[in-house]
Motif scaffolding. Structure first.
Motif, PDB file in Angstrom:
ATOM      1  N   ASP A   1      -6.849   2.666 -12.565  1.00 46.22           N
ATOM      2  CA  ASP A   1      -5.449   3.013 -12.808  1.00 46.22           C
ATOM      3  C   ASP A   1      -4.698   1.687 -12.942  1.00 46.22           C
ATOM      4  OD1 ASP A   1      -2.793   3.050 -11.201  1.00 46.22           O
ATOM      5  OD2 ASP A   1      -3.067   5.171 -11.655  1.00 46.22           O
ATOM      6  N   TRP A   2      -3.816   1.566 -13.944  1.00 46.08           N
ATOM      7  CA  TRP A   2      -3.164   0.279 -14.216  1.00 46.08           C
ATOM      8  C   TRP A   2      -2.353  -0.224 -13.036  1.00 46.08           C
ATOM      9  CZ3 TRP A   2      -4.944  -2.891 -17.525  1.00 46.08           C
ATOM     10  CH2 TRP A   2      -5.593  -2.415 -18.659  1.00 46.08           C
ATOM     11  N   LYS A   3      -1.608   0.655 -12.393  1.00 48.55           N
ATOM     12  CA  LYS A   3      -0.803   0.227 -11.244  1.00 48.55           C
ATOM     13  C   LYS A   3      -1.715  -0.239 -10.115  1.00 48.55           C
ATOM     14  CE  LYS A   3       2.952   1.520  -8.169  1.00 48.55           C
ATOM     15  NZ  LYS A   3       3.836   2.586  -7.698  1.00 48.55           N
ATOM     16  N   ALA A   4      -2.768   0.506  -9.857  1.00 46.70           N
ATOM     17  CA  ALA A   4      -3.713   0.118  -8.799  1.00 46.70           C
ATOM     18  C   ALA A   4      -4.412  -1.195  -9.155  1.00 46.70           C
ATOM     19  CB  ALA A   4      -4.736   1.231  -8.575  1.00 46.70           C
ATOM     20  N   LEU A   5      -4.761  -1.377 -10.430  1.00 46.18           N
ATOM     21  CA  LEU A   5      -5.378  -2.641 -10.863  1.00 46.18           C
ATOM     22  C   LEU A   5      -4.430  -3.818 -10.671  1.00 46.18           C
ATOM     23  CD1 LEU A   5      -7.316  -1.545 -14.066  1.00 46.18           C
ATOM     24  CD2 LEU A   5      -8.307  -2.681 -12.071  1.00 46.18           C
ATOM     25  N   ALA A   6      -3.165  -3.629 -10.972  1.00 52.29           N
ATOM     26  CA  ALA A   6      -2.172  -4.695 -10.784  1.00 52.29           C
ATOM     27  C   ALA A   6      -2.050  -5.050  -9.300  1.00 52.29           C
ATOM     28  CB  ALA A   6      -0.823  -4.268 -11.349  1.00 52.29           C
ATOM     29  N   ILE A   7      -2.060  -4.039  -8.459  1.00 53.07           N
ATOM     30  CA  ILE A   7      -1.998  -4.273  -7.013  1.00 53.07           C
ATOM     31  C   ILE A   7      -3.245  -5.013  -6.552  1.00 53.07           C
ATOM     32  CG2 ILE A   7      -2.098  -3.105  -4.768  1.00 53.07           C
ATOM     33  CD1 ILE A   7      -0.118  -1.041  -5.965  1.00 53.07           C
ATOM     34  N   SER A   8      -4.405  -4.595  -7.034  1.00 52.00           N
ATOM     35  CA  SER A   8      -5.659  -5.262  -6.660  1.00 52.00           C
ATOM     36  C   SER A   8      -5.631  -6.739  -7.027  1.00 52.00           C
ATOM     37  CB  SER A   8      -6.854  -4.582  -7.335  1.00 52.00           C
ATOM     38  OG  SER A   8      -7.025  -3.283  -6.841  1.00 52.00           O
ATOM     39  N   LEU A   9      -5.166  -7.040  -8.212  1.00 50.01           N
ATOM     40  CA  LEU A   9      -5.090  -8.433  -8.654  1.00 50.01           C
ATOM     41  C   LEU A   9      -4.091  -9.212  -7.801  1.00 50.01           C
ATOM     42  CD1 LEU A   9      -5.925 -10.637 -10.629  1.00 50.01           C
ATOM     43  CD2 LEU A   9      -4.125  -9.828 -12.163  1.00 50.01           C
ATOM     44  N   PHE A  10      -2.943  -8.616  -7.539  1.00 47.81           N
ATOM     45  CA  PHE A  10      -1.914  -9.249  -6.715  1.00 47.81           C
ATOM     46  C   PHE A  10      -2.456  -9.567  -5.319  1.00 47.81           C
ATOM     47  CE2 PHE A  10       1.587  -8.612  -3.617  1.00 47.81           C
ATOM     48  CZ  PHE A  10       2.372  -9.711  -3.955  1.00 47.81           C
ATOM     49  N   ILE A  11      -3.116  -8.612  -4.689  1.00 44.27           N
ATOM     50  CA  ILE A  11      -3.654  -8.819  -3.340  1.00 44.27           C
ATOM     51  C   ILE A  11      -4.769  -9.856  -3.369  1.00 44.27           C
ATOM     52  CG2 ILE A  11      -4.904  -7.698  -1.438  1.00 44.27           C
ATOM     53  CD1 ILE A  11      -1.862  -7.087  -1.574  1.00 44.27           C
TER      54      ILE A  11
ATOM     55  N   SER B   1       0.822  -1.213   0.000  1.00 40.16           N
ATOM     56  CA  SER B   1       0.000   0.000   0.000  1.00 40.16           C
ATOM     57  C   SER B   1       0.858   1.266   0.000  1.00 40.16           C
ATOM     58  CB  SER B   1      -0.940  -0.014   1.210  1.00 40.16           C
ATOM     59  OG  SER B   1      -1.892   1.009   1.093  1.00 40.16           O
ATOM     60  N   LEU B   2       1.883   1.290   0.842  1.00 45.83           N
ATOM     61  CA  LEU B   2       2.756   2.461   0.911  1.00 45.83           C
ATOM     62  C   LEU B   2       3.549   2.649  -0.384  1.00 45.83           C
ATOM     63  CD1 LEU B   2       3.975   2.091   4.583  1.00 45.83           C
ATOM     64  CD2 LEU B   2       2.569   3.967   3.681  1.00 45.83           C
ATOM     65  N   SER B   3       3.847   1.548  -1.080  1.00 42.22           N
ATOM     66  CA  SER B   3       4.563   1.674  -2.351  1.00 42.22           C
ATOM     67  C   SER B   3       3.687   2.323  -3.421  1.00 42.22           C
ATOM     68  CB  SER B   3       5.070   0.312  -2.838  1.00 42.22           C
ATOM     69  OG  SER B   3       4.004  -0.473  -3.311  1.00 42.22           O
ATOM     70  N   PHE B   4       2.378   2.171  -3.282  1.00 43.85           N
ATOM     71  CA  PHE B   4       1.460   2.825  -4.218  1.00 43.85           C
ATOM     72  C   PHE B   4       1.311   4.305  -3.879  1.00 43.85           C
ATOM     73  CE2 PHE B   4      -2.800   4.158  -5.584  1.00 43.85           C
ATOM     74  CZ  PHE B   4      -2.659   3.963  -6.947  1.00 43.85           C
TER      75      PHE B   4
END
Length: 173
Positions: free
Chosen positions: A120-130, A64-67
């Protein structure tokens, strides 16, 4: 990570103090229990409980902090206050809720939904990862286990989803 270090410091301080800090956890519908809304994430039953929460919390906070530090801090306030407030309003009287699990489930909800709401692509990637990493934990929301704060898990997750919704248009920095 500072937050995880604080959990461990509180745990060891509690071992040497003459008073049990765990008594200051969240007590539903008791005025004295309101302080527990803020204190609960820092208090743990035993070393096993603390270890179980520390690793997951470390990973979720790092992601989360990296985002975005700004959005993470906003989300944490929402998760703690809204999630804890809902537990205070609806939890079983005569119980004391402690542990960082509500925050953990809140961060899971926040990170899983952030990409959906922000688009947002970065946020979507994080969502999928989590989702891939911790999506299975959501099954525990359907199971009641005595001694575990089901309300803390559920309302933490709900507050995390709300946090993702509320910060969806906020600037990352």
């Amino acid at each position: 990570m500072t937050a995880v270090t604080i959990l461990w410091l509180v745990f060891f301080i509690n071992l040497v103090l003459p008073i049990d800090l765990r008594l200051y956890g969240l007590r539903p519908r008791h005025l004295v229990g309101l302080a527990g809304i803020l204190l609960t994430p820092f208090l743990h039953v035993d070393l096993r409980h603390l270890i179980a929460n520390s690793g997951i919390l470390f990973v979720l906070l790092t992601v989360s902090l990296s985002f975005s530090r700004k959005l993470t801090f906003r989300a944490l306030w929402i998760i703690v206050l809204v999630g804890g407030g809902l537990v205070w309003l609806s939890g079983d009287q005569g119980t004391i809720h402690i542990g960082a699990s509500g925050v953990i489930f809140g961060l899971i909800g926040f990170l899983m939904c952030l990409g959906l709401f922000r688009r947002d692509w970065k946020a979507l990637a994080i969502s999928l990862f989590i989702f891939l990493l911790y999506g299975g934990a959501l099954q525990s929301l359907y199971i009641y286990v005595p001694g575990i704060s089901w309300a803390g898990h559920l309302f933490g997750f709900v507050a995390g989803v709300l946090a993702a919704w509320w910060v969806k248009t906020a600037k990352k920095r």
